[in-house]
Design a protein around this motif. Structure first.
Motif, PDB file in Angstrom:
ATOM      1  N   CYS A 169     -68.892  12.296  36.111  1.00 57.97           N
ATOM      2  CA  CYS A 169     -68.521  13.505  36.650  1.00 57.97           C
ATOM      3  C   CYS A 169     -69.661  14.533  36.893  1.00 57.97           C
ATOM      4  O   CYS A 169     -69.636  15.481  37.501  1.00 57.97           O
ATOM      5  CB  CYS A 169     -67.235  14.300  36.034  1.00 57.97           C
ATOM      6  N   CYS A 170     -70.791  14.146  36.528  1.00 57.27           N
ATOM      7  CA  CYS A 170     -72.263  14.647  36.458  1.00 57.27           C
ATOM      8  C   CYS A 170     -72.043  16.005  35.538  1.00 57.27           C
ATOM      9  O   CYS A 170     -72.909  16.781  35.802  1.00 57.27           O
ATOM     10  CB  CYS A 170     -72.630  15.103  37.962  1.00 57.27           C
ATOM     11  N   GLY A 171     -71.073  16.048  34.805  1.00 55.51           N
ATOM     12  CA  GLY A 171     -70.986  17.174  33.629  1.00 55.51           C
ATOM     13  C   GLY A 171     -72.086  17.020  32.492  1.00 55.51           C
ATOM     14  O   GLY A 171     -72.626  15.759  32.271  1.00 55.51           O
ATOM     15  N   GLU A 172     -72.192  17.903  31.653  1.00 52.41           N
ATOM     16  CA  GLU A 172     -72.861  17.761  30.406  1.00 52.41           C
ATOM     17  C   GLU A 172     -72.138  17.057  29.401  1.00 52.41           C
ATOM     18  O   GLU A 172     -71.058  17.158  29.260  1.00 52.41           O
ATOM     19  CB  GLU A 172     -73.346  19.304  29.932  1.00 52.41           C
ATOM     20  N   THR A 173     -72.727  16.306  28.695  1.00 45.82           N
ATOM     21  CA  THR A 173     -72.136  15.304  27.807  1.00 45.82           C
ATOM     22  C   THR A 173     -72.836  15.246  26.315  1.00 45.82           C
ATOM     23  O   THR A 173     -73.824  16.001  26.310  1.00 45.82           O
ATOM     24  CB  THR A 173     -72.061  13.809  28.259  1.00 45.82           C
ATOM     25  N   ASN A 174     -72.432  14.651  25.557  1.00 46.66           N
ATOM     26  CA  ASN A 174     -72.852  14.574  24.036  1.00 46.66           C
ATOM     27  C   ASN A 174     -72.891  13.276  23.642  1.00 46.66           C
ATOM     28  O   ASN A 174     -72.168  12.575  23.883  1.00 46.66           O
ATOM     29  CB  ASN A 174     -71.847  15.532  23.061  1.00 46.66           C
ATOM     30  N   GLY A 175     -74.577  12.929  23.293  1.00 45.23           N
ATOM     31  CA  GLY A 175     -74.752  11.485  22.795  1.00 45.23           C
ATOM     32  C   GLY A 175     -75.059  11.618  21.499  1.00 45.23           C
ATOM     33  O   GLY A 175     -75.886  12.355  21.079  1.00 45.23           O
ATOM     34  N   ASN A 176     -74.626  10.865  20.840  1.00 39.34           N
ATOM     35  CA  ASN A 176     -74.866  10.765  19.252  1.00 39.34           C
ATOM     36  C   ASN A 176     -75.277   9.524  18.829  1.00 39.34           C
ATOM     37  O   ASN A 176     -74.640   8.312  19.263  1.00 39.34           O
ATOM     38  CB  ASN A 176     -73.595  11.311  18.553  1.00 39.34           C
ATOM     39  N   VAL A 177     -76.332   9.275  17.954  1.00 32.46           N
ATOM     40  CA  VAL A 177     -76.449   7.909  17.273  1.00 32.46           C
ATOM     41  C   VAL A 177     -75.367   7.550  16.381  1.00 32.46           C
ATOM     42  O   VAL A 177     -75.512   8.566  15.322  1.00 32.46           O
ATOM     43  CB  VAL A 177     -77.872   8.089  16.520  1.00 32.46           C
ATOM     44  N   GLU A 178     -74.830   6.587  16.647  1.00 34.84           N
ATOM     45  CA  GLU A 178     -73.912   6.153  15.817  1.00 34.84           C
ATOM     46  C   GLU A 178     -73.954   5.283  14.515  1.00 34.84           C
ATOM     47  O   GLU A 178     -73.756   5.205  13.473  1.00 34.84           O
ATOM     48  CB  GLU A 178     -72.482   5.386  16.698  1.00 34.84           C
ATOM     49  N   GLN A 179     -75.037   4.429  15.059  1.00 35.32           N
ATOM     50  CA  GLN A 179     -75.585   3.414  14.092  1.00 35.32           C
ATOM     51  C   GLN A 179     -77.163   3.176  14.216  1.00 35.32           C
ATOM     52  O   GLN A 179     -77.566   3.157  15.338  1.00 35.32           O
ATOM     53  CB  GLN A 179     -74.994   2.355  14.079  1.00 35.32           C
ATOM     54  N   GLN A 180     -77.820   3.052  13.152  1.00 40.52           N
ATOM     55  CA  GLN A 180     -79.366   2.724  13.374  1.00 40.52           C
ATOM     56  C   GLN A 180     -79.770   1.790  12.240  1.00 40.52           C
ATOM     57  O   GLN A 180     -79.108   1.984  10.981  1.00 40.52           O
ATOM     58  CB  GLN A 180     -80.285   3.733  13.314  1.00 40.52           C
ATOM     59  N   GLN A 181     -80.163   0.498  12.490  1.00 43.57           N
ATOM     60  CA  GLN A 181     -80.629  -0.296  11.321  1.00 43.57           C
ATOM     61  C   GLN A 181     -81.901  -1.040  11.817  1.00 43.57           C
ATOM     62  O   GLN A 181     -81.905  -1.853  12.946  1.00 43.57           O
ATOM     63  CB  GLN A 181     -79.618  -1.317  11.140  1.00 43.57           C
ATOM     64  N   GLY A 182     -83.015  -0.750  11.059  1.00 46.41           N
ATOM     65  CA  GLY A 182     -84.230  -1.320  11.619  1.00 46.41           C
ATOM     66  C   GLY A 182     -84.631  -0.797  13.055  1.00 46.41           C
ATOM     67  O   GLY A 182     -84.623   0.388  13.395  1.00 46.41           O
ATOM     68  N   THR A 183     -84.581  -1.972  14.057  1.00 48.87           N
ATOM     69  CA  THR A 183     -85.003  -1.529  15.386  1.00 48.87           C
ATOM     70  C   THR A 183     -83.768  -0.992  16.208  1.00 48.87           C
ATOM     71  O   THR A 183     -84.064  -1.138  17.274  1.00 48.87           O
ATOM     72  CB  THR A 183     -85.831  -2.432  16.145  1.00 48.87           C
ATOM     73  N   PHE A 184     -82.632  -1.613  15.535  1.00 45.28           N
ATOM     74  CA  PHE A 184     -81.420  -1.471  16.332  1.00 45.28           C
ATOM     75  C   PHE A 184     -80.721   0.068  16.439  1.00 45.28           C
ATOM     76  O   PHE A 184     -80.848   0.693  15.196  1.00 45.28           O
ATOM     77  CB  PHE A 184     -80.459  -2.453  15.817  1.00 45.28           C
ATOM     78  N   VAL A 185     -80.460   0.434  17.498  1.00 48.33           N
ATOM     79  CA  VAL A 185     -79.851   1.895  17.649  1.00 48.33           C
ATOM     80  C   VAL A 185     -78.369   1.733  18.521  1.00 48.33           C
ATOM     81  O   VAL A 185     -78.660   1.014  19.565  1.00 48.33           O
ATOM     82  CB  VAL A 185     -80.818   2.985  18.019  1.00 48.33           C
ATOM     83  N   GLN A 186     -77.430   2.476  18.116  1.00 47.34           N
ATOM     84  CA  GLN A 186     -76.360   2.449  18.912  1.00 47.34           C
ATOM     85  C   GLN A 186     -75.986   3.888  19.129  1.00 47.34           C
ATOM     86  O   GLN A 186     -75.990   4.686  18.165  1.00 47.34           O
ATOM     87  CB  GLN A 186     -75.199   1.550  18.125  1.00 47.34           C
ATOM     88  N   ILE A 187     -75.768   4.114  20.448  1.00 48.13           N
ATOM     89  CA  ILE A 187     -75.556   5.665  20.821  1.00 48.13           C
ATOM     90  C   ILE A 187     -74.154   5.504  21.523  1.00 48.13           C
ATOM     91  O   ILE A 187     -73.783   4.870  22.385  1.00 48.13           O
ATOM     92  CB  ILE A 187     -76.637   6.294  22.074  1.00 48.13           C
ATOM     93  N   LYS A 188     -73.149   6.849  21.241  1.00 42.00           N
ATOM     94  CA  LYS A 188     -71.954   6.809  21.772  1.00 42.00           C
ATOM     95  C   LYS A 188     -71.978   8.416  22.746  1.00 42.00           C
ATOM     96  O   LYS A 188     -72.734   9.350  22.020  1.00 42.00           O
ATOM     97  CB  LYS A 188     -70.991   7.041  20.677  1.00 42.00           C
ATOM     98  N   GLN A 189     -71.440   8.148  23.927  1.00 40.16           N
ATOM     99  CA  GLN A 189     -71.749   9.054  24.715  1.00 40.16           C
ATOM    100  C   GLN A 189     -70.158   9.568  25.048  1.00 40.16           C
ATOM    101  O   GLN A 189     -69.472   8.687  25.478  1.00 40.16           O
ATOM    102  CB  GLN A 189     -72.365   9.100  26.233  1.00 40.16           C
ATOM    103  N   VAL A 190     -69.747  10.843  24.772  1.00 38.73           N
ATOM    104  CA  VAL A 190     -68.515  11.414  25.317  1.00 38.73           C
ATOM    105  C   VAL A 190     -68.582  12.651  25.948  1.00 38.73           C
ATOM    106  O   VAL A 190     -69.588  13.466  25.702  1.00 38.73           O
ATOM    107  CB  VAL A 190     -67.628  11.676  23.796  1.00 38.73           C
ATOM    108  N   CYS A 191     -67.791  12.712  27.205  1.00 34.33           N
ATOM    109  CA  CYS A 191     -67.932  13.709  28.097  1.00 34.33           C
ATOM    110  C   CYS A 191     -66.406  14.507  27.754  1.00 34.33           C
ATOM    111  O   CYS A 191     -65.340  13.995  27.965  1.00 34.33           O
ATOM    112  CB  CYS A 191     -67.797  13.123  29.512  1.00 34.33           C
TER     113      CYS A 191
END
Length: 88
Positions: free
Chosen positions: A43-65
């Motif tokens: 929808c091109c609205g503003e969203t919130n992205g958060n780092v959910e998991q980080q381990q070594g060089t791995f990162v997982q980001i969850k984005q919610v609008c």
């Protein structure tokens, strides 16, 4: 425009196995990475992205609008057998 055979060979084919040892890798700043998750692709609205998991060089980001309810989980590298990330 025609794509040369060397370019075709470097692009992964759908359904093929990735060779993680030769895949291009990049170092990025967290602030620059998170800037990619501030606009909702739906929808091109503003969203919130958060780092959910980080381990070594791995990162997982969850984005919610909050506006349209769009959600996605993004990972910088694939998860292999039993949730183990490939060695980098």
């Amino acid at each position: 425009m025609s794509v040369s055979s060397s370019e075709e060979e470097s692009e992964p084919k759908q359904g093929s196995q990735w060779d993680f040892g030769v895949a291009d890798k990049f170092i990025v700043c967290l602030t620059q990475l998170m800037a990619l998750f501030i606009i909702c692709p739906a929808c091109c609205g503003e969203t919130n992205g958060n780092v959910e998991q980080q381990q070594g060089t791995f990162v997982q980001i969850k984005q919610v609008c909050a506006a349209c309810g769009f959600e996605r989980v993004w990972q910088n590298q694939p998860v292999l057998h039993r949730n183990m990330q490939p060695a980098t």
